[in-house]
Design a protein around this motif. Sequence first.
Motif, PDB file in Angstrom:
ATOM      1  N   PRO A  88       0.816  -1.208   0.000  1.00  0.00           N
ATOM      2  CA  PRO A  88       0.000   0.000   0.000  1.00  0.00           C
ATOM      3  C   PRO A  88       0.852   1.261   0.000  1.00  0.00           C
ATOM      4  CG  PRO A  88      -0.693  -1.522   1.712  1.00  0.00           C
ATOM      5  CD  PRO A  88       0.576  -2.053   1.146  1.00  0.00           C
ATOM      6  N   GLN A  89       0.315   2.283  -0.561  1.00  0.00           N
ATOM      7  CA  GLN A  89       1.017   3.562  -0.632  1.00  0.00           C
ATOM      8  C   GLN A  89       0.448   4.525   0.388  1.00  0.00           C
ATOM      9  OE1 GLN A  89       3.673   4.173  -2.792  1.00  0.00           O
ATOM     10  NE2 GLN A  89       3.461   1.967  -2.947  1.00  0.00           N
ATOM     11  N   GLY A  90       1.306   5.392   0.908  1.00  0.00           N
ATOM     12  CA  GLY A  90       0.868   6.438   1.832  1.00  0.00           C
ATOM     13  C   GLY A  90       0.590   7.706   1.063  1.00  0.00           C
ATOM     14  N   LEU A  91      -0.503   8.337   1.364  1.00  0.00           N
ATOM     15  CA  LEU A  91      -0.856   9.585   0.699  1.00  0.00           C
ATOM     16  C   LEU A  91      -0.334  10.797   1.451  1.00  0.00           C
ATOM     17  CD1 LEU A  91      -4.580   8.799  -0.153  1.00  0.00           C
ATOM     18  CD2 LEU A  91      -2.580   8.573  -1.629  1.00  0.00           C
ATOM     19  N   ARG A 135       8.410   5.025   7.230  1.00  0.00           N
ATOM     20  CA  ARG A 135       7.772   5.888   8.216  1.00  0.00           C
ATOM     21  C   ARG A 135       6.370   6.226   7.728  1.00  0.00           C
ATOM     22  NH1 ARG A 135       6.701  10.983   8.778  1.00  0.00           N
ATOM     23  NH2 ARG A 135       7.864  11.587   6.933  1.00  0.00           N
ATOM     24  N   ARG A 136       5.396   5.978   8.578  1.00  0.00           N
ATOM     25  CA  ARG A 136       3.994   6.249   8.253  1.00  0.00           C
ATOM     26  C   ARG A 136       3.399   7.175   9.305  1.00  0.00           C
ATOM     27  NH1 ARG A 136       2.986   3.900   3.214  1.00  0.00           N
ATOM     28  NH2 ARG A 136       4.066   1.915   3.165  1.00  0.00           N
ATOM     29  N   ILE A 137       2.459   7.967   8.888  1.00  0.00           N
ATOM     30  CA  ILE A 137       1.692   8.783   9.813  1.00  0.00           C
ATOM     31  C   ILE A 137       0.355   8.083  10.043  1.00  0.00           C
ATOM     32  CG2 ILE A 137       0.512  10.996  10.139  1.00  0.00           C
ATOM     33  CD1 ILE A 137       2.817  12.311   8.649  1.00  0.00           C
ATOM     34  N   LEU A 138      -0.082   8.047  11.298  1.00  0.00           N
ATOM     35  CA  LEU A 138      -1.362   7.462  11.674  1.00  0.00           C
ATOM     36  C   LEU A 138      -2.166   8.509  12.426  1.00  0.00           C
ATOM     37  CD1 LEU A 138       1.013   5.132  12.083  1.00  0.00           C
ATOM     38  CD2 LEU A 138      -0.967   3.778  12.727  1.00  0.00           C
ATOM     39  N   CYS A 139      -3.494   8.475  12.267  1.00  0.00           N
ATOM     40  CA  CYS A 139      -4.363   9.417  12.961  1.00  0.00           C
ATOM     41  C   CYS A 139      -5.760   8.813  13.070  1.00  0.00           C
ATOM     42  CB  CYS A 139      -4.431  10.741  12.201  1.00  0.00           C
ATOM     43  SG  CYS A 139      -5.414  12.002  13.047  1.00  0.00           S
ATOM     44  N   LEU A 140      -6.297   8.825  14.268  1.00  0.00           N
ATOM     45  CA  LEU A 140      -7.678   8.375  14.450  1.00  0.00           C
ATOM     46  C   LEU A 140      -8.601   9.572  14.277  1.00  0.00           C
ATOM     47  CD1 LEU A 140      -7.374   5.820  17.384  1.00  0.00           C
ATOM     48  CD2 LEU A 140      -7.648   5.371  14.938  1.00  0.00           C
ATOM     49  N   THR A 141      -8.968   9.816  13.025  1.00  0.00           N
ATOM     50  CA  THR A 141      -9.902  10.887  12.696  1.00  0.00           C
ATOM     51  C   THR A 141     -11.295  10.499  13.185  1.00  0.00           C
ATOM     52  OG1 THR A 141     -10.386   9.858  10.573  1.00  0.00           O
ATOM     53  CG2 THR A 141      -8.608  11.516  10.611  1.00  0.00           C
ATOM     54  N   LEU A 142     -12.243  11.400  13.056  1.00  0.00           N
ATOM     55  CA  LEU A 142     -13.612  11.101  13.441  1.00  0.00           C
ATOM     56  C   LEU A 142     -14.138   9.906  12.645  1.00  0.00           C
ATOM     57  CD1 LEU A 142     -15.790  12.044  15.381  1.00  0.00           C
ATOM     58  CD2 LEU A 142     -16.636  13.575  13.590  1.00  0.00           C
ATOM     59  N   GLY A 143     -13.815   9.861  11.360  1.00  0.00           N
ATOM     60  CA  GLY A 143     -14.231   8.724  10.527  1.00  0.00           C
ATOM     61  C   GLY A 143     -13.586   7.426  10.978  1.00  0.00           C
ATOM     62  N   ALA A 149      -7.192   1.492  11.128  1.00  0.00           N
ATOM     63  CA  ALA A 149      -8.015   2.706  11.144  1.00  0.00           C
ATOM     64  C   ALA A 149      -7.135   3.948  11.234  1.00  0.00           C
ATOM     65  CB  ALA A 149      -8.999   2.653  12.319  1.00  0.00           C
ATOM     66  N   GLY A 150      -6.061   3.884  12.022  1.00  0.00           N
ATOM     67  CA  GLY A 150      -5.140   5.011  12.135  1.00  0.00           C
ATOM     68  C   GLY A 150      -4.420   5.315  10.839  1.00  0.00           C
ATOM     69  N   LEU A 151      -4.008   4.268  10.147  1.00  0.00           N
ATOM     70  CA  LEU A 151      -3.353   4.461   8.847  1.00  0.00           C
ATOM     71  C   LEU A 151      -4.323   5.072   7.840  1.00  0.00           C
ATOM     72  CD1 LEU A 151      -1.329   1.143   8.717  1.00  0.00           C
ATOM     73  CD2 LEU A 151      -0.340   3.438   8.513  1.00  0.00           C
ATOM     74  N   ARG A 152      -5.522   4.518   7.757  1.00  0.00           N
ATOM     75  CA  ARG A 152      -6.509   5.041   6.810  1.00  0.00           C
ATOM     76  C   ARG A 152      -6.921   6.462   7.183  1.00  0.00           C
ATOM     77  NH1 ARG A 152      -7.692  -0.373   7.262  1.00  0.00           N
ATOM     78  NH2 ARG A 152      -9.304  -0.092   8.849  1.00  0.00           N
ATOM     79  N   GLY A 153      -7.013   6.750   8.486  1.00  0.00           N
ATOM     80  CA  GLY A 153      -7.371   8.095   8.928  1.00  0.00           C
ATOM     81  C   GLY A 153      -6.374   9.138   8.474  1.00  0.00           C
ATOM     82  N   ALA A 154      -5.122   8.735   8.315  1.00  0.00           N
ATOM     83  CA  ALA A 154      -4.077   9.664   7.848  1.00  0.00           C
ATOM     84  C   ALA A 154      -3.889   9.600   6.335  1.00  0.00           C
ATOM     85  CB  ALA A 154      -2.762   9.355   8.562  1.00  0.00           C
ATOM     86  N   LEU A 200      -3.200   3.992   2.239  1.00  0.00           N
ATOM     87  CA  LEU A 200      -4.050   2.989   1.609  1.00  0.00           C
ATOM     88  C   LEU A 200      -3.706   1.598   2.132  1.00  0.00           C
ATOM     89  CD1 LEU A 200      -3.940   4.397  -2.028  1.00  0.00           C
ATOM     90  CD2 LEU A 200      -5.627   4.843  -0.234  1.00  0.00           C
ATOM     91  N   PHE A 201      -4.109   1.307   3.355  1.00  0.00           N
ATOM     92  CA  PHE A 201      -3.856   0.029   4.012  1.00  0.00           C
ATOM     93  C   PHE A 201      -5.183  -0.618   4.368  1.00  0.00           C
ATOM     94  CE2 PHE A 201       0.481   1.198   4.580  1.00  0.00           C
ATOM     95  CZ  PHE A 201       1.170   0.094   5.053  1.00  0.00           C
ATOM     96  N   SER A 202      -5.351  -1.878   4.014  1.00  0.00           N
ATOM     97  CA  SER A 202      -6.492  -2.654   4.506  1.00  0.00           C
ATOM     98  C   SER A 202      -6.067  -3.329   5.803  1.00  0.00           C
ATOM     99  CB  SER A 202      -6.891  -3.711   3.475  1.00  0.00           C
ATOM    100  OG  SER A 202      -5.867  -4.699   3.378  1.00  0.00           O
ATOM    101  N   ASP A 203      -7.020  -3.874   6.536  1.00  0.00           N
ATOM    102  CA  ASP A 203      -6.671  -4.623   7.738  1.00  0.00           C
ATOM    103  C   ASP A 203      -5.810  -5.836   7.377  1.00  0.00           C
ATOM    104  OD1 ASP A 203      -7.953  -2.801   9.336  1.00  0.00           O
ATOM    105  OD2 ASP A 203      -9.679  -4.078   9.777  1.00  0.00           O
ATOM    106  N   GLU A 204      -6.028  -6.424   6.216  1.00  0.00           N
ATOM    107  CA  GLU A 204      -5.204  -7.548   5.767  1.00  0.00           C
ATOM    108  C   GLU A 204      -3.762  -7.112   5.538  1.00  0.00           C
ATOM    109  OE1 GLU A 204      -8.197  -6.733   4.294  1.00  0.00           O
ATOM    110  OE2 GLU A 204      -9.330  -8.310   5.332  1.00  0.00           O
TER     111      GLU A 204
END
Length: 119
Positions: free
Chosen positions: A2-5, A25-33, A70-75, A78-82
């Motif tokens: 997956p690629q980081g945006l 290095r990845r950024i993670l964030c638990l956004t409201l979504g 969820a943290g990866l996707r919030g930031a 493009l990561f699935s749980d898999e």
Amino acid sequence: MPQGLRYGRANRHRGEIEAQIDGERRILCLTLGALAELETAFQADDLTALAERFAGGRMKAADMIRVIGAGLRGAGNLFSDEDVASATVDGGIAGHAAIVADLLTATFARPRGETPPDP
């Protein structure tokens, strides 16, 4: 893979953290979504119930996968749980647990000395 945006540095004031995942290095964030996604996944009635669940200190591996995903996707990554389940992190399971703890602290803990806003 997956690629980081989202690139740059994590901003703790926005609840962001940085973590090395699969050697990048990845950024993670638990956004409201992302939090809504976790409420559904954990069948929590609200954010308070979700925070209380995490405060219990006991988490299954599947729970950690969901939180990191969820943290990866919030930031914007493009990561699935898999993808998260097969990703490598320095320190193995302890490294995954440290990412989850850091992410939850950045999301739910108030910085030292900060008071809640007036209603």
